[in-house]
Scaffold this motif. Structure first.
Motif, short mmCIF file in Angstrom:
data_model
loop_
_atom_site.label_atom_id
_atom_site.label_comp_id
_atom_site.label_asym_id
_atom_site.label_seq_id
_atom_site.Cartn_x
_atom_site.Cartn_y
_atom_site.Cartn_z
N ASN A 136 0.83 -1.15 -0.17
CA ASN A 136 0.35 -0.03 -0.22
C ASN A 136 1.07 1.30 -0.35
OD1 ASN A 136 -2.49 -1.60 -0.38
ND2 ASN A 136 -2.30 -1.75 2.06
N GLU A 139 1.74 1.51 -3.62
CA GLU A 139 1.41 1.71 -4.53
C GLU A 139 1.15 3.58 -4.18
OE1 GLU A 139 -2.71 0.51 -6.04
OE2 GLU A 139 -2.42 0.45 -4.31
N SER A 143 1.51 6.04 -7.81
CA SER A 143 0.26 6.61 -7.61
C SER A 143 0.01 8.18 -7.78
CB SER A 143 -0.90 6.24 -6.74
OG SER A 143 -1.53 5.16 -6.95
N ARG A 176 -0.88 -4.81 -8.85
CA ARG A 176 -1.47 -3.53 -9.24
C ARG A 176 -1.27 -3.16 -10.71
NH1 ARG A 176 -1.41 -1.76 -2.65
NH2 ARG A 176 -1.98 -4.29 -1.62
N VAL A 178 -1.40 -0.44 -10.82
CA VAL A 178 0.11 0.77 -10.12
C VAL A 178 1.48 0.60 -10.70
CG1 VAL A 178 1.43 2.24 -8.96
CG2 VAL A 178 -0.99 1.84 -8.30
#
Length: 207
Positions: A136, A139, A143, A176, A178
């Motif tokens: 996370n 990411e 992002s 993911r 990204v």
């Protein structure tokens, strides 16, 4: 001996350092060290007492550990622009994510590969919490930016990006969107492609 000597094996994290060396565009000598007796020989243990690759020797000084090698080489060859200037605000993010890769990310991936998933109590002291928290965090930064230090590609992207790419390939990191977009930006770099070609050719010659 060359001014810059690179000790590696094409089936190791040495591939990260190879990529960085190709980004630098400076001459270097490669010494491929075989797993087993050669890597544990007295001659190589004099370079790295841990008996592992990669390692570099530059101007008579030895550096081991991939994150340290990346940081050292980026500073030793500033003309390549692989580290933000010391007075740049991006320097903070560069250090932050380079050593995030060497700490929480490395531990989380290694523990998961070994079958250890910390319970709620253990997450308080393992240093990374959980794999989900690690991913996370990555990411979130990717992002908001093309690269870990913002708009500038750096040695941190070589190190952390390689772990993301390999993790997705070997299914230790969830793919993911990204991460996939980030990895595609990285592998499109000419130096990344040259490095892969060199190490893949070494693997073919060995096999």
């Amino acid at each position: 001996m060359a001014e810059l000597t690179f000790y590696t094996n094409p089936m190791s994290r040495g591939r990260m350092v190879r990529w960085l060396l190709e980004e630098l565009g400076v001459p270097y000598e490669t010494r491929v060290i075989a797993y087993g007796p050669e890597m544990k020989s007295a001659e190589y243990l004099a370079i790295n007492p841990m008996g592992k690759v990669p390692a570099i020797q530059h101007k008579g000084q030895v550096v081991t550990e991939v994150a340290a090698i990346c940081a050292y080489l980026a500073d030793a060859f500033p003309q390549a622009g692989l580290a933000p200037a010391v007075d740049s605000p991006a320097r903070a993010s560069y250090y932050r994510w380079l050593f995030f890769g060497a700490g929480p990310m490395e531990y989380a991936i290694s523990n998961q590969a070994c079958g250890f998933v910390p319970d709620e109590k253990q997450r308080r002291f393992v240093g990374y919490g959980s794999m989900a928290e690690v991913l996370n965090a990555l990411e979130q930064v990717l992002s908001a930016n093309d690269y870990l230090a913002g708009t500038q590609f750096t040695a941190a992207d070589v190190y952390v990006g390689s772990q993301i790419g390999w993790g997705m390939q070997f299914k230790t990191i969830e793919p993911r969107p990204v991460f996939e977009a980030y990895w595609q930006r990285l592998v499109a770099r000419p130096a990344a492609q040259r490095a892969a070609e060199i190490d893949n050719a070494l693997l073919e010659a060995k096999g």
